[in-house]
Design an enzyme around this catalytic site. Structure first.
Site, PDB file in Angstrom:
ATOM      1  N   LYS A 157      -9.425   1.793  -2.343  1.00  0.00           N
ATOM      2  CA  LYS A 157      -9.676   1.266  -0.993  1.00  0.00           C
ATOM      3  C   LYS A 157     -11.050   1.686  -0.471  1.00  0.00           C
ATOM      4  CE  LYS A 157      -7.303   1.194   3.532  1.00  0.00           C
ATOM      5  NZ  LYS A 157      -6.053   1.641   4.207  1.00  0.00           N
ATOM      6  N   GLU A 196       0.855  -1.204   0.000  1.00  0.00           N
ATOM      7  CA  GLU A 196       0.000   0.000   0.000  1.00  0.00           C
ATOM      8  C   GLU A 196       0.885   1.246   0.000  1.00  0.00           C
ATOM      9  OE1 GLU A 196      -1.719   0.794   3.863  1.00  0.00           O
ATOM     10  OE2 GLU A 196      -3.519   1.713   3.001  1.00  0.00           O
ATOM     11  N   ASN A 202       0.083  -0.819   5.452  1.00  0.00           N
ATOM     12  CA  ASN A 202       0.910  -0.048   6.394  1.00  0.00           C
ATOM     13  C   ASN A 202       0.163  -0.141   7.715  1.00  0.00           C
ATOM     14  OD1 ASN A 202       2.956   2.241   4.921  1.00  0.00           O
ATOM     15  ND2 ASN A 202       1.326   1.436   3.627  1.00  0.00           N
ATOM     16  N   CYS A 258      -4.975  -3.039   2.850  1.00  0.00           N
ATOM     17  CA  CYS A 258      -4.731  -2.911   4.283  1.00  0.00           C
ATOM     18  C   CYS A 258      -5.950  -3.179   5.158  1.00  0.00           C
ATOM     19  CB  CYS A 258      -4.096  -1.564   4.600  1.00  0.00           C
ATOM     20  SG  CYS A 258      -3.423  -1.573   6.284  1.00  0.00           S
ATOM     21  N   ASN A 286      -6.986   6.008  -2.122  1.00  0.00           N
ATOM     22  CA  ASN A 286      -5.885   5.115  -1.767  1.00  0.00           C
ATOM     23  C   ASN A 286      -6.062   3.891  -2.670  1.00  0.00           C
ATOM     24  OD1 ASN A 286      -4.113   3.309  -0.568  1.00  0.00           O
ATOM     25  ND2 ASN A 286      -4.677   3.850   1.532  1.00  0.00           N
ATOM     26  N   GLU A 327      -6.632   8.705   7.420  1.00  0.00           N
ATOM     27  CA  GLU A 327      -7.047   8.250   6.079  1.00  0.00           C
ATOM     28  C   GLU A 327      -8.403   8.821   5.681  1.00  0.00           C
ATOM     29  OE1 GLU A 327      -6.132   4.443   4.346  1.00  0.00           O
ATOM     30  OE2 GLU A 327      -5.202   3.836   6.231  1.00  0.00           O
TER      31      GLU A 327
END
Ligand code: CDT
Length: 318
Positions: free
Chosen positions: A132, A52, A202, A177, A115, A151
Site C-alpha cells: 500500500k 485489506e 477497512n 483502501c 500493508n 497506519e
C-alpha cells in the site's frame, strides 16, 4: 452495458468479511476464509477477492505497545504456513485468490512492515504483490479520539509503486483502501492497460479528524470506485471488512463496478457475504478505444504539476 462479439467472461466473487475480533485466532479466521472460497468456487467464480488485512482485526486503530502483540498481527509469508489451508482449498477448487494482509519483510537484513496484498492464480502461482502506497491517518495517537487510525505508525509506504499483471485472461491491478481515493493511483494502472482493479478496504464510518464528513462515507466510497473504473476503462472490485469491529463501525458496501461506471453487484449485509458478477473484460475495450483512448486524447505535457508538486501551491504564473 452493450454486449461484444468476442466476450472474455470472468466470474468474480467479492468476499466481504464481517468483523474480526482483536483476539480471534488465525485458525478461526481461516475457517471463515475457506468457507468463502468454497462458496465462491461453488458459485462458479474464477477469482475470489478478500479485503485489506483480511487475517486480523484492523489493528491500526490501537496503540499497541507490546511488541509481541504488534508482531503477532503480521505474516512473514503469504502464501505461507499460516495461510496454507486457504491456498490449498483454492488450488484444489481451481480458483484464484486476492487477499490483503500485514506483511513483515526482511530487506537487506532489516525488518520492514507493509500493508500488502497478493494475487494468486487458479493453479496456486503467485501473480503479483502490492504494498500500500497511500497510508492514511497518524503516526502519533490523536488525543481524545475513541479510535485511532495509526497506519503511518504501523506500516511503511509501499516501495513497489502501482503494478498490473497479465492474469486470468486479462490485465489485473491492485490498490488497497485509501489508494482508491487518489486518481493518480488509478491512472498509473490505467496506463498499463488494466482491465480489473482489486481493492480491499477497512473504512471507518467515523473520522475523528473530520466528523463532518461522516455522513458522506458511503457516497464518497462509491464516487471514487465508479469514477476510477470509468475514467480508466476498467472493471473494479471493492471488498470490505465491514460491520462493527471491536466497537468501531466500518463501512460494508462491497461493490463490483463495470467500465461504464455502473455498479453491477453489491453486498446486502455487514457480515461475511459473497458478491458475484460476470465481468466481460472485453467491455473495457469499448472505452479504451473511444472516449478513453489515452494515446489519442491524453496531453501529458499539461500534467506536469502532478509529479512536480506534492502539496498544493500557489497558482502558476504566466
Ligand atoms: N484502511 C484505510 O485506508 N482506511 C481509510 C480511512 C481514512 S480516514 C483516516 C480510507 O480511506 O478508507
Amino acid at each position: 452495458m452493450s454486449s461484444t462479439a468476442r466476450a472474455r467472461p470472468l466470474r468474480v466473487a467479492a468476499a466481504q468479511l464481517g468483523p474480526i475480533g482483536r483476539h480471534e485466532s488465525r485458525a478461526a479466521v481461516l475457517r471463515r476464509l475457506v468457507a468463502l472460497v468454497e462458496a465462491a468456487a461453488a458459485g462458479g467464480a474464477a477469482l475470489v477477492v478478500l479485503p485489506e488485512l483480511a487475517l486480523t482485526s484492523f489493528f491500526p486503530r490501537w496503540v499497541i505497545d507490546d511488541p509481541a502483540e504488534f508482531e503477532g498481527f503480521f505474516e512473514d509469508a503469504v502464501p505461507g504456513p499460516g495461510t496454507q489451508p486457504l491456498f490449498d482449498a483454492a488450488r484444489r477448487l481451481g480458483i484464484g485468490v486476492h487477499i490483503g494482509y500485514a506483511e513483515r519483510a526482511v530487506i537487506d537484513g532489516a525488518v520492514h512492515h507493509f500493508n500488502s496484498s497478493v494475487l494468486v492464480d487458479r493453479s496456486g502461482e503467485v501473480i503479483g504483490r502490492y504494498r500500500k502506497v497511500h497510508l492514511p491517518g497518524d503516526r502519533e495517537p490523536r488525543a481524545g479520539a475513541a479510535f485511532q487510525h495509526l497506519e503511518k505508525r504501523c506500516f511503511e509506504t509501499g516501495d513497489g509503486g502501482f503494478r498490473a499483471w497479465p492474469a486470468l485472461g486479462g490485465i489485473v491491478g491492485m490498490l488497497i483502501c485509501n489508494d482508491r481515493r487518489w486518481p493518480e493511483a488509478w491512472r498509473v494502472l490505467g496506463l498499463q492497460g488494466v482491465e480489473l482493479v482489486l481493492v480491499g478496504y477497512n473504512t471507518p464510518l467515523h473520522n475523528p479528524e473530520a466528523p463532518g464528513h461522516d455522513a458522506h462515507v458511503k457516497a464518497q466510497h462509491r464516487l471514487v470506485m465508479q469514477a476510477g473504473a470509468y475514467q480508466n476503462a476498467t472493471w473494479a472490485v471493492a471488498v470490505a471488512k465491514g460491520g462493527t469491529e471491536e466497537g468501531q463501525a466500518l463501512l460494508a458496501d462491497t461493490l463490483i463496478v463495470a467500465p461504464s461506471g455502473e455498479i453491477v453487484a453489491e453486498s446486502r449485509t455487514e457480515g461475511d457475504e459473497l458478491v458475484l458478477a460476470d465481468c466481460d473484460l472485453e467491455l473495457t475495450g469499448t472505452y479504451k478505444s473511444t472516449i478513453f483512448d489515452f494515446a489519442a486524447h491524453r496531453e501529458p505535457r499539461a500534467y506536469g504539476l502532478i509529479v512536480e508538486r506534492r502539496g498544493a501551491g500557489p497558482p502558476l504564473q504566466d
